[in-house]
Design an enzyme around this catalytic site. Structure first.
Site, PDB file in Angstrom:
ATOM      1  N   TYR A 182      12.877 -34.676 -10.815  1.00 52.50           N
ATOM      2  CA  TYR A 182      14.222 -34.349 -10.313  1.00 52.50           C
ATOM      3  C   TYR A 182      14.599 -32.908 -10.688  1.00 52.50           C
ATOM      4  CZ  TYR A 182      19.258 -35.081  -9.468  1.00 52.50           C
ATOM      5  OH  TYR A 182      20.554 -34.998  -9.017  1.00 52.50           O
ATOM      6  N   SER A 208      21.611 -29.374  -8.971  1.00 42.71           N
ATOM      7  CA  SER A 208      22.034 -30.137 -10.156  1.00 42.71           C
ATOM      8  C   SER A 208      21.983 -29.225 -11.371  1.00 42.71           C
ATOM      9  CB  SER A 208      21.099 -31.328 -10.393  1.00 42.71           C
ATOM     10  OG  SER A 208      21.372 -31.912 -11.658  1.00 42.71           O
ATOM     11  N   LYS A 236      15.257 -29.721  -8.248  1.00 35.25           N
ATOM     12  CA  LYS A 236      16.562 -29.054  -8.182  1.00 35.25           C
ATOM     13  C   LYS A 236      16.432 -27.564  -8.507  1.00 35.25           C
ATOM     14  CE  LYS A 236      18.978 -32.602  -6.883  1.00 35.25           C
ATOM     15  NZ  LYS A 236      19.675 -32.623  -5.596  1.00 35.25           N
TER      16      LYS A 236
HETATM   17  N1  LIG Z   1      25.743 -38.153  -9.313  1.00 31.22           N
HETATM   18  C1  LIG Z   1      25.322 -37.201 -10.140  1.00 31.22           C
HETATM   19  O1  LIG Z   1      25.500 -37.292 -11.373  1.00 31.22           O
HETATM   20  C2  LIG Z   1      24.659 -35.958  -9.599  1.00 31.22           C
HETATM   21  C3  LIG Z   1      24.464 -34.885 -10.475  1.00 31.22           C
HETATM   22  C4  LIG Z   1      23.839 -33.746 -10.008  1.00 31.22           C
HETATM   23  C5  LIG Z   1      23.448 -33.652  -8.679  1.00 31.22           C
HETATM   24  N2  LIG Z   1      23.649 -34.706  -7.829  1.00 31.22           N
HETATM   25  C6  LIG Z   1      23.193 -34.551  -6.448  1.00 31.22           C
HETATM   26  O2  LIG Z   1      24.257 -34.803  -5.549  1.00 31.22           O
HETATM   27  C7  LIG Z   1      23.739 -35.225  -4.296  1.00 31.22           C
HETATM   28  C8  LIG Z   1      24.484 -36.485  -3.863  1.00 31.22           C
HETATM   29  O3  LIG Z   1      24.189 -37.519  -4.779  1.00 31.22           O
HETATM   30  P1  LIG Z   1      25.188 -38.713  -5.157  1.00 31.22           P
HETATM   31  O4  LIG Z   1      25.403 -38.643  -6.600  1.00 31.22           O
HETATM   32  O5  LIG Z   1      26.341 -38.734  -4.242  1.00 31.22           O
HETATM   33  O6  LIG Z   1      24.189 -39.942  -4.916  1.00 31.22           O
HETATM   34  P2  LIG Z   1      24.172 -41.154  -3.888  1.00 31.22           P
HETATM   35  O7  LIG Z   1      22.893 -41.851  -4.163  1.00 31.22           O
HETATM   36  O8  LIG Z   1      25.437 -41.901  -3.959  1.00 31.22           O
HETATM   37  O9  LIG Z   1      24.106 -40.431  -2.470  1.00 31.22           O
HETATM   38  C9  LIG Z   1      22.935 -39.844  -1.983  1.00 31.22           C
HETATM   39  C10 LIG Z   1      22.884 -40.074  -0.492  1.00 31.22           C
HETATM   40  O10 LIG Z   1      21.683 -39.479   0.015  1.00 31.22           O
HETATM   41  C11 LIG Z   1      21.135 -40.369   0.970  1.00 31.22           C
HETATM   42  N3  LIG Z   1      19.702 -40.136   1.159  1.00 31.22           N
HETATM   43  C12 LIG Z   1      18.677 -40.455   0.332  1.00 31.22           C
HETATM   44  N4  LIG Z   1      17.508 -40.131   0.895  1.00 31.22           N
HETATM   45  C13 LIG Z   1      17.788 -39.563   2.097  1.00 31.22           C
HETATM   46  C14 LIG Z   1      17.000 -39.023   3.147  1.00 31.22           C
HETATM   47  N5  LIG Z   1      15.663 -39.006   3.094  1.00 31.22           N
HETATM   48  N6  LIG Z   1      17.637 -38.505   4.229  1.00 31.22           N
HETATM   49  C15 LIG Z   1      18.987 -38.535   4.317  1.00 31.22           C
HETATM   50  N7  LIG Z   1      19.785 -39.066   3.370  1.00 31.22           N
HETATM   51  C16 LIG Z   1      19.186 -39.566   2.277  1.00 31.22           C
HETATM   52  C17 LIG Z   1      21.424 -41.761   0.413  1.00 31.22           C
HETATM   53  O11 LIG Z   1      21.315 -42.752   1.403  1.00 31.22           O
HETATM   54  C18 LIG Z   1      22.820 -41.570  -0.145  1.00 31.22           C
HETATM   55  O12 LIG Z   1      23.819 -41.896   0.810  1.00 31.22           O
HETATM   56  C19 LIG Z   1      22.248 -35.470  -4.509  1.00 31.22           C
HETATM   57  O13 LIG Z   1      21.517 -34.362  -4.020  1.00 31.22           O
HETATM   58  C20 LIG Z   1      22.132 -35.536  -6.028  1.00 31.22           C
HETATM   59  O14 LIG Z   1      20.847 -35.182  -6.484  1.00 31.22           O
HETATM   60  C21 LIG Z   1      24.251 -35.858  -8.257  1.00 31.22           C
END
Ligand SMILES: NC(=O)c1ccc[n+]([C@@H]2O[C@H](COP(=O)([O-])OP(=O)(O)OC[C@H]3O[C@@H](n4cnc5c(N)ncnc54)[C@H](O)[C@@H]3O)[C@@H](O)[C@H]2O)c1
Length: 254
Positions: free
Chosen positions: A157, A144, A161
């Site tokens: 978080y 992130s 990251k």
């Molecule tokens: N959305 C944002 O703004 C953003 C920004 C920076 C980084 N990210 C990162 O992107 C990645 C995806 O996030 P997203 O935004 O699609 O969120 P999201 O919550 O839609 O998806 C995350 C997925 O991870 C799964 N998950 C959670 N715990 C788990 C575990 N123990 N084992 C396996 N799966 C698990 C959830 O069930 C979900 O399907 C994450 O690592 C998040 O930190 C997201």
């Protein structure tokens, strides 16, 4: 042009959001996909949709990335079903926003269990498999932009990251001799359930985030998936140990 023809990719947290978008674009570029998530039904639905769209075969497995046995089993499934594993995407992640003064220890620990321990376990198991195969490989972790900046309430978080970014570099250093490239993507605010869970609770936050991007919009999951596609493909054959920020200029290195 298909960039991942006949590659085999395992993606964690691929039942929705960024992980799902990565699974879909990798499949559209010719890869076989192992869709994994703790959300089992949703993961199976994603795999079924990919196969129904006429792409190479996708299968699904329930996987909690913090469980070492389950991680090992998922890697073995990829090898058994498709003959090998070429690409791992560490996408599964959790966000539990709290000010440091109010942070419950269990939320701190959950964040590190999923985001950091999960990345370590999956990368170790995948790298061992790739080394056995002897034809290199590619590991991409979704970190992130928070890894590089201070945001209120994102202490656990952001620290997790930043740890993922540090682990990316060490993995790249240790696995280069086996032809395994290791990179991270650092998304800025991206329109997924994870972001909505935060912005729904804070009126005006979505607009504030939008205003921070010099391109005037929040990223889509597809923006992040496009970056993953590039890093997974031979177009990035000489890129390893890097973190690619995809934030519409919300965050720029000085
Ligand atoms: N959305 C944002 O703004 C953003 C920004 C920076 C980084 N990210 C990162 O992107 C990645 C995806 O996030 P997203 O935004 O699609 O969120 P999201 O919550 O839609 O998806 C995350 C997925 O991870 C799964 N998950 C959670 N715990 C788990 C575990 N123990 N084992 C396996 N799966 C698990 C959830 O069930 C979900 O399907 C994450 O690592 C998040 O930190 C997201």
């Amino acid at each position: 042009m298909q960039l991942l023809c006949d590659k085999v990719a395992l993606i964690t947290g691929a039942a929705r959001g960024i992980g799902r978008a990565i699974a879909e674009i990798f499949a559209a570029h010719g890869a076989h996909i192992v869709v994994t998530d703790i959300l089992e039904e949703e993961a199976y639905a994603v795999a079924a949709a990919i196969t129904a769209a006429g792409h190479p075969r996708a299968i699904a497995r329930r996987l909690d990335v913090s469980d070492p046995q389950a991680v090992q089993a998922a890697i073995e499934v990829a090898a058994e079903e498709f003959g090998r594993l070429d690409i791992l995407v560490n996408n599964a992640g959790v966000l539990r926003p709290h000010l440091i003064l109010e942070m419950p220890l269990e939320d701190w620990e959950l964040t590190f269990q999923v985001n950091v321990r999960g990345m370590f376990l999956c990368s170790q198991a995948a790298a061992r498999q790739m080394i056995r195969q002897g034809r290199g490989g590619c590991i991409i972790s979704i970190a992130s932009a928070c890894a590089k900046k201070a945001d209120r309430a994102l202490g656990a978080y952001a620290a997790s990251k930043a740890a993922m970014l540090a682990l990316t570099r060490v993995l790249a250093l240790e696995l280069g001799e086996y032809g395994i490239r290791v990179n991270a993507i650092l998304p800025g605010a991206t329109d997924t359930q994870m972001l909505r869970d935060v912005t729904d609770a804070i009126p005006g936050m979505l607009d504030a985030l939008r205003a921070k991007s010099v391109l005037g919009r929040i990223a889509t999951p597809q923006d992040q998936a496009n970056a993953a596609l590039f890093l997974a493909s031979d177009l990035a054959a000489h890129i390893t140990g890097e973190g690619l920020v995809v934030s519409g200029g919300e965050f720029m290195d000085t």
